[in-house]
Design a protein around this motif. Structure first.
Motif, PDB file in Angstrom:
ATOM      1  N   ALA A 207      32.161  34.918  48.225  1.00  0.00           N
ATOM      2  CA  ALA A 207      33.006  35.139  49.399  1.00  0.00           C
ATOM      3  C   ALA A 207      33.737  36.473  49.307  1.00  0.00           C
ATOM      4  O   ALA A 207      33.755  37.263  50.265  1.00  0.00           O
ATOM      5  N   PHE A 208      34.327  36.737  48.145  1.00  0.00           N
ATOM      6  CA  PHE A 208      35.144  37.945  48.024  1.00  0.00           C
ATOM      7  C   PHE A 208      34.303  39.215  47.889  1.00  0.00           C
ATOM      8  O   PHE A 208      34.718  40.288  48.338  1.00  0.00           O
ATOM      9  N   LEU A 209      33.121  39.097  47.289  1.00  0.00           N
ATOM     10  CA  LEU A 209      32.243  40.265  47.208  1.00  0.00           C
ATOM     11  C   LEU A 209      31.763  40.680  48.599  1.00  0.00           C
ATOM     12  O   LEU A 209      31.771  41.862  48.946  1.00  0.00           O
ATOM     13  N   VAL A 210      31.363  39.701  49.393  1.00  0.00           N
ATOM     14  CA  VAL A 210      30.897  40.005  50.748  1.00  0.00           C
ATOM     15  C   VAL A 210      32.027  40.583  51.590  1.00  0.00           C
ATOM     16  O   VAL A 210      31.845  41.560  52.328  1.00  0.00           O
TER      17      VAL A 210
ATOM     18  N   TRP B 287      47.467  34.689  43.064  1.00  0.00           N
ATOM     19  CA  TRP B 287      47.010  35.710  44.012  1.00  0.00           C
ATOM     20  C   TRP B 287      47.989  36.888  44.091  1.00  0.00           C
ATOM     21  O   TRP B 287      47.583  38.048  44.052  1.00  0.00           O
ATOM     22  N   ILE B 288      49.271  36.586  44.192  1.00  0.00           N
ATOM     23  CA  ILE B 288      50.255  37.676  44.285  1.00  0.00           C
ATOM     24  C   ILE B 288      50.302  38.444  42.976  1.00  0.00           C
ATOM     25  O   ILE B 288      50.485  39.676  42.967  1.00  0.00           O
ATOM     26  N   SER B 289      50.091  37.767  41.852  1.00  0.00           N
ATOM     27  CA  SER B 289      50.028  38.470  40.561  1.00  0.00           C
ATOM     28  C   SER B 289      48.851  39.439  40.541  1.00  0.00           C
ATOM     29  O   SER B 289      48.963  40.566  40.046  1.00  0.00           O
TER      30      SER B 289
ATOM     31  N   GLY C 257      38.312  44.378  42.274  1.00  0.00           N
ATOM     32  CA  GLY C 257      38.973  43.609  43.324  1.00  0.00           C
ATOM     33  C   GLY C 257      38.349  42.237  43.484  1.00  0.00           C
ATOM     34  O   GLY C 257      39.042  41.218  43.565  1.00  0.00           O
ATOM     35  N   THR C 258      37.027  42.197  43.520  1.00  0.00           N
ATOM     36  CA  THR C 258      36.316  40.927  43.662  1.00  0.00           C
ATOM     37  C   THR C 258      36.593  39.994  42.494  1.00  0.00           C
ATOM     38  O   THR C 258      36.874  38.803  42.676  1.00  0.00           O
ATOM     39  N   VAL C 259      36.536  40.529  41.292  1.00  0.00           N
ATOM     40  CA  VAL C 259      36.746  39.702  40.099  1.00  0.00           C
ATOM     41  C   VAL C 259      38.166  39.139  40.067  1.00  0.00           C
ATOM     42  O   VAL C 259      38.374  37.944  39.787  1.00  0.00           O
ATOM     43  N   LEU C 260      39.148  39.960  40.374  1.00  0.00           N
ATOM     44  CA  LEU C 260      40.537  39.497  40.328  1.00  0.00           C
ATOM     45  C   LEU C 260      40.810  38.449  41.400  1.00  0.00           C
ATOM     46  O   LEU C 260      41.517  37.460  41.156  1.00  0.00           O
ATOM     47  N   MET C 261      40.262  38.643  42.595  1.00  0.00           N
ATOM     48  CA  MET C 261      40.404  37.632  43.644  1.00  0.00           C
ATOM     49  C   MET C 261      39.753  36.318  43.216  1.00  0.00           C
ATOM     50  O   MET C 261      40.332  35.233  43.365  1.00  0.00           O
ATOM     51  N   THR C 262      38.539  36.434  42.696  1.00  0.00           N
ATOM     52  CA  THR C 262      37.798  35.247  42.262  1.00  0.00           C
ATOM     53  C   THR C 262      38.520  34.527  41.142  1.00  0.00           C
ATOM     54  O   THR C 262      38.623  33.292  41.129  1.00  0.00           O
ATOM     55  N   PHE C 263      39.025  35.288  40.210  1.00  0.00           N
ATOM     56  CA  PHE C 263      39.736  34.715  39.068  1.00  0.00           C
ATOM     57  C   PHE C 263      40.956  33.933  39.529  1.00  0.00           C
ATOM     58  O   PHE C 263      41.293  32.880  38.969  1.00  0.00           O
ATOM     59  N   SER C 264      41.628  34.402  40.597  1.00  0.00           N
ATOM     60  CA  SER C 264      42.793  33.697  41.133  1.00  0.00           C
ATOM     61  C   SER C 264      42.414  32.297  41.590  1.00  0.00           C
ATOM     62  O   SER C 264      43.114  31.316  41.289  1.00  0.00           O
ATOM     63  N   PHE C 265      41.293  32.177  42.310  1.00  0.00           N
ATOM     64  CA  PHE C 265      40.872  30.869  42.810  1.00  0.00           C
ATOM     65  C   PHE C 265      40.289  30.000  41.698  1.00  0.00           C
ATOM     66  O   PHE C 265      40.433  28.769  41.729  1.00  0.00           O
ATOM     67  N   TRP C 266      39.632  30.613  40.745  1.00  0.00           N
ATOM     68  CA  TRP C 266      39.099  29.857  39.607  1.00  0.00           C
ATOM     69  C   TRP C 266      40.239  29.239  38.806  1.00  0.00           C
ATOM     70  O   TRP C 266      40.183  28.056  38.434  1.00  0.00           O
TER      71      TRP C 266
ATOM     72  N   GLY D 183      32.928  24.758  36.732  1.00  0.00           N
ATOM     73  CA  GLY D 183      33.713  25.985  36.645  1.00  0.00           C
ATOM     74  C   GLY D 183      32.905  27.220  36.996  1.00  0.00           C
ATOM     75  O   GLY D 183      33.375  28.109  37.716  1.00  0.00           O
ATOM     76  N   TYR D 184      31.656  27.289  36.513  1.00  0.00           N
ATOM     77  CA  TYR D 184      30.789  28.415  36.812  1.00  0.00           C
ATOM     78  C   TYR D 184      30.444  28.460  38.304  1.00  0.00           C
ATOM     79  O   TYR D 184      30.401  29.530  38.916  1.00  0.00           O
ATOM     80  N   LYS D 185      30.202  27.293  38.874  1.00  0.00           N
ATOM     81  CA  LYS D 185      29.815  27.239  40.286  1.00  0.00           C
ATOM     82  C   LYS D 185      31.001  27.610  41.184  1.00  0.00           C
ATOM     83  O   LYS D 185      30.830  28.257  42.214  1.00  0.00           O
ATOM     84  N   ILE D 186      32.191  27.194  40.791  1.00  0.00           N
ATOM     85  CA  ILE D 186      33.392  27.587  41.538  1.00  0.00           C
ATOM     86  C   ILE D 186      33.570  29.099  41.490  1.00  0.00           C
ATOM     87  O   ILE D 186      33.862  29.741  42.509  1.00  0.00           O
TER      88      ILE D 186
END
Length: 553
Positions: A62-65, A129-131, A98-107, A52-55
């Motif tokens: 990816a999203f930060l860059v 993602w849409i949320s 923005g980065t955290v919310l995007m990442t959280f969606s995929f996590w 989970g941490y690695k994901i």
């Protein structure tokens, strides 16, 4: 993990390459997430500990860059107007959140995928993602700049169907395309492999063919329909002569600090260069009228008299201009009001659009989508204790007043105008609500000079093209230092100015009174996915609780 890091960086690169203002690359969005999805799948199937941490780490990278490469100008602009500490702090809003919310969606997506069928996980990803995008559009830390549907802003030929779905239709299009590609990749990878019982692990070949056909239809049909609409679209002829002014007044005052009258003189002289007898609107940029004006006493100001003298020569014209204004109260009426002991009064300051015509009549519209931290303290009741910190480091202006609902400005002839101030133009629903109240064209007044010569100014211009398509309205855009432009009803930039150069342009635009489906219903496509996202989130919580309980047993 090296392979997964490179895959994440490839996704970041593809997303950046597809993003405005880079031209003609937006279709890359339709497959840009695939490397990241492969990387996360490989982590899930690996023997690594703490998956989970690695994901979260790989998705976050990816999203930060991507965010940093695409909206680096946020820090550039903030650092130019305030000390580095405050700039860094406020930069966390678009970059960090923005980065955290995007990442959280995929996590969350991977959490669901671990405990249920692939199709349910895929639908959950769209919901998550849409949320996230809708949350980042509506809460006090809002910054919907990186909404996926915005990525097609400079290819209007592909998205004429935004008049039905808005930008969330684009987000949905991108996510489903990437998910279909990912599922095809899974089948291709596993096809022909067999388990110990010599049984094929993957679904039948016919299912793979079905997915390929579905992907082709999903990508080709919207593009084909859009190209047909784009090539056959005709505007109803209903001309109105508009003059847009770009004074190019340095917002930092490095070269020259203009007095109020000097600024007005520049604006009026430029306006006269293109004005005609039949000119119906002059559009001036954000804060063209400086030095906070009392709205109750606006008619008695020197600025109003100077503008009135100018408009005497154009009897049918209305001026839409940015201004700094305020209202005074005996008691605190709003959370944004400040108390001034010397006057024993409460004051609300506003970033305002004013409509001035050949009469004593005045109309005011107050900017309502305010920049978090810079123009408005987020969650003012909860975080009011931070006001002294921001003030100490030269940060927030303390909080502008705002309107609860959008309103239009009207000419004496009855023509209604959306007056979107600065980054209000990236809110499709807000602009559509104004258009739905009778606006016949959209005026964007802004001062993008704060951002410098970065991609931010170009992205901001491109996003205005989306509003033109969604509402089938012309956009007249006045930017202090550029880029000013006229955009037609199918999203083409018909005229535009050069950056950092005084200019004036005019155009006979076609007014429109017809209401598109999107104008009438705004972000209707979002709400089923908000429910899916909430349900998926609850599912993850329940599964986590069950797993802990089973471990205890």
């Amino acid at each position: 993990m090296k392979r997964q890091i490179w895959l994440a960086l490839l996704t970041a690169f593809l997303l950046w390459l597809a993003w405005p203002p880079i031209p003609f690359t937006s279709p890359i969005l339709l497959f840009a997430f695939l490397p990241l999805m492969i990387a996360l799948q490989e982590i899930e199937e690996s023997t690594l500990r703490k998956k989970g941490y690695k994901i979260f780490y790989i998705a976050g990278l990816a999203f930060l860059v991507w965010n940093t490469a695409s909206i680096y100008w946020v820090f550039n602009s903030l650092n130019a107007v305030m000390p580095t500490f405050a700039a860094c702090l406020l930069s966390l809003i678009p970059f960090g959140l923005g980065t955290v919310l995007m990442t959280f969606s995929f996590w969350l997506y991977r959490k669901v995928a671990r405990n249920t069928k692939p199709i349910i996980a895929d639908i959950s990803l769209i919901g998550f993602w849409i949320s996230y995008e809708y949350l980042h559009q509506t809460w006090d830390l809002k910054f919907p700049w990186m909404t996926l549907g915005n990525g097609f802003a400079n290819t209007p030929q592909l998205i004429q169907w935004y008049e039905y779905t808005g930008v969330y239709g684009g987000t949905f299009w991108v996510l489903v395309s990437n998910i279909l590609l990912f599922r095809i990749w899974i089948l291709v990878r596993e096809q022909g492999t067999k388990n110990k019982e010599q049984r094929t692990i993957v679904i039948k070949k016919t299912y793979k063919k079905s997915l390929i056909i579905a992907l082709a239809v999903w990508v080709i049909v919207p593009i084909s329909l859009s190209v047909v609409v784009y090539s056959t679209f005709e505007e109803e002829i209903n001309p109105s002569n508009i003059v847009v002014v770009q004074p190019n007044i340095d917002p930092y005052g490095k070269n020259h600090s203009y007095t109020e009258q000097e600024q007005l003189t520049t604006l009026i002289n430029l306006s006269r260069q293109k004005a005609q007898v039949n000119t119906e609107f002059f559009i001036w940029p954000e804060t063209a009228i400086t030095g906070y004006k009392d709205e109750e006493d606006f008619r008695n100001t020197e600025s109003f008299r100077t503008i009135g003298t100018f408009l005497d020569g154009f009897k049918n014209a209305t001026l839409i201009t940015g201004a700094e204004t305020y209202l005074a109260y005996q008691n605190q009426k709003t959370l944004s009001a400040r108390f001034v002991k010397e006057n024993n009064l409460w004051y609300d300051s506003f970033n305002t659009a004013v409509a001035i015509e050949n009469s004593p009549k005045l109309q005011f519209y107050h900017k309502s989508k305010l920049v978090p931290g810079v123009e408005k303290m987020p969650f003012p009741e909860l975080l009011s204790f931070l006001n002294p910190l921001f003030e100490k480091f030269g940060g927030t202006t303390g909080g502008y007043g705002e309107q609860e609902e959008p309103t239009n400005l009207y000419a004496s002839s009855g023509i209604g105008v959306v007056s979107a101030i600065c980054y209000e133009s990236i809110w499709g629903d807000w602009v559509a609500k104004s258009v739905n109240k009778g606006a016949q064209f959209i005026a964007v007044i802004t001062n993008d000079g704060w951002w410098g010569n970065t991609s931010g100014k170009d992205q901001h211009l491109d996003y205005a093209r989306l509003r033109a398509i969604e509402n089938r309205r012309w956009v007249a855009r006045s930017a202090n230092t550029g880029i000013s432009a006229f955009i037609n009803q199918r999203g083409d930039v018909v005229q535009k100015t050069e950056w950092w150069k005084a200019a004036v342009i005019k155009q006979d635009i076609n007014l429109n009174t017809e209401i598109t489906f999107y104008t009438a219903h705004q972000d209707w496509i979002v709400f089923p996915f908000l429910f899916i996202g909430a349900f998926g989130f609850l599912f993850v919580i329940v599964m986590k609780f069950k797993n802990r309980k089973s471990q205890l047993v």
